[in-house]
Design a protein around this motif. Structure first.
Motif, PDB file in Angstrom:
ATOM      1  N   UNK A  24       0.834  -1.211   0.000  1.00 23.48           N
ATOM      2  CA  UNK A  24       0.000   0.000   0.000  1.00 23.48           C
ATOM      3  C   UNK A  24       0.863   1.252   0.000  1.00 23.48           C
ATOM      4  N   UNK A  25       1.964   1.209   0.746  1.00 20.98           N
ATOM      5  CA  UNK A  25       2.870   2.360   0.798  1.00 20.98           C
ATOM      6  C   UNK A  25       3.459   2.645  -0.589  1.00 20.98           C
ATOM      7  N   UNK A  30       3.285   6.072  -5.555  1.00 19.88           N
ATOM      8  CA  UNK A  30       2.941   6.271  -6.962  1.00 19.88           C
ATOM      9  C   UNK A  30       1.849   7.303  -7.150  1.00 19.88           C
ATOM     10  N   UNK A  31       0.855   7.269  -6.278  1.00 17.04           N
ATOM     11  CA  UNK A  31      -0.237   8.256  -6.364  1.00 17.04           C
ATOM     12  C   UNK A  31       0.278   9.671  -6.133  1.00 17.04           C
ATOM     13  N   UNK A  32       1.275   9.806  -5.253  1.00 12.74           N
ATOM     14  CA  UNK A  32       1.810  11.124  -4.910  1.00 12.74           C
ATOM     15  C   UNK A  32       2.745  11.679  -5.992  1.00 12.74           C
ATOM     16  N   UNK A  74       5.821   7.334 -15.654  1.00 16.47           N
ATOM     17  CA  UNK A  74       4.401   7.105 -15.417  1.00 16.47           C
ATOM     18  C   UNK A  74       4.052   5.698 -15.875  1.00 16.47           C
ATOM     19  N   UNK A  75       2.921   5.223 -15.412  1.00 14.36           N
ATOM     20  CA  UNK A  75       2.408   3.916 -15.798  1.00 14.36           C
ATOM     21  C   UNK A  75       0.895   3.920 -15.666  1.00 14.36           C
ATOM     22  N   UNK A  76       0.276   2.996 -16.366  1.00 14.09           N
ATOM     23  CA  UNK A  76      -1.170   2.850 -16.250  1.00 14.09           C
ATOM     24  C   UNK A  76      -1.555   1.926 -15.096  1.00 14.09           C
ATOM     25  N   UNK A  77      -0.570   1.358 -14.401  1.00 16.73           N
ATOM     26  CA  UNK A  77      -0.822   0.478 -13.255  1.00 16.73           C
ATOM     27  C   UNK A  77      -0.305   1.155 -11.982  1.00 16.73           C
ATOM     28  N   UNK A  85       8.249   5.434  -8.525  1.00 17.56           N
ATOM     29  CA  UNK A  85       8.564   6.352  -7.423  1.00 17.56           C
ATOM     30  C   UNK A  85       9.743   5.824  -6.596  1.00 17.56           C
ATOM     31  N   UNK A  86       9.789   4.516  -6.378  1.00 18.42           N
ATOM     32  CA  UNK A  86      10.919   3.919  -5.654  1.00 18.42           C
ATOM     33  C   UNK A  86      12.204   4.124  -6.449  1.00 18.42           C
ATOM     34  N   UNK A  87      12.151   3.907  -7.760  1.00 18.78           N
ATOM     35  CA  UNK A  87      13.334   4.122  -8.593  1.00 18.78           C
ATOM     36  C   UNK A  87      13.753   5.586  -8.602  1.00 18.78           C
ATOM     37  N   UNK A  88      12.782   6.488  -8.590  1.00 16.94           N
ATOM     38  CA  UNK A  88      13.123   7.916  -8.501  1.00 16.94           C
ATOM     39  C   UNK A  88      13.877   8.192  -7.212  1.00 16.94           C
TER      40      UNK A  88
END
Length: 143
Positions: A24-25, A30-32, A74-77, A85-88
Motif C-alpha cells: 500500500x505504501x 505512486x499516487x503522490x 508514469x504507468x497505467x498500473x 517512485x521507488x526508482x526515482x
C-alpha cells in the motif's frame, strides 16, 4: 550507497511489518508522484518488457560522469507507478556515475521487493532499471 530518499523508504519498510502495508505504501508513493504529461507518452519513452504501460523520460543536467540524472515516469498500473517512485528515490538527483555504480537489485532486495513481486512485475522492474542505466551510460559517454 543509496540516496537519502531511498534510505527513508528502507526505514519505512522496516517500520511496516506487514507486506500488504508495504505494498500500500508503494502504491501511495505512486499516487503522490507527478504524472508524466501525455505529450511525453510516446514510443521513444515507452519501456519495453513491462506487462503494463510504462514511460520513463530522462532529464540530464551536464555532460560526462558528473552529469546529474533526473527522470520522470508514469504507468497505467498503480503498483508500477509506485515502483517508478521507488526508482526515482534511488536514482533521481544523482550523478550518472553514481547511477551506474548503484546495484539496483541489491537495493531493491533491502525492501523485499524481489520476494513479493510477480515474475511479470519483476521483469518490468528490471526493464525500467535497464532503461535508467542505459540513459545514464549514454550521458556518461556524452551521447
Amino acid at each position: 550507497m543509496a540516496s537519502v530518499a531511498f534510505e527513508e523508504i528502507v526505514e519505512t519498510f522496516d517500520f511496516l511489518e506487514d507486506w500488504e502495508d508495504r505494498y500500500r505504501h508503494v502504491i501511495e508513493m505512486g499516487r503522490a508522484m507527478e504524472p508524466l504529461a501525455d505529450a511525453f507518452k510516446v514510443p521513444a519513452t515507452k519501456v519495453d518488457g513491462c506487462a503494463s504501460q510504462v514511460w520513463l523520460m530522462a532529464e540530464i543536467d551536464g555532460t560526462g560522469p558528473e552529469a546529474v540524472y533526473h527522470f520522470k515516469g508514469d504507468s497505467d498500473a498503480m503498483i508500477v507507478r509506485g515502483l517508478i517512485a521507488v526508482l526515482k528515490a534511488l536514482y533521481d538527483g544523482r550523478t550518472v556515475a553514481e547511477v551506474l555504480d548503484t546495484d539496483a537489485g541489491a537495493q531493491m532486495a533491502r525492501l523485499g521487493l524481489d520476494e513479493h513481486l510477480s515474475s511479470q512485475r519483476s521483469n518490468g522492474l528490471r526493464a525500467m532499471v535497464e532503461r535508467v542505466r542505459s540513459q545514464a551510460a549514454g550521458a556518461a559517454e556524452g551521447v
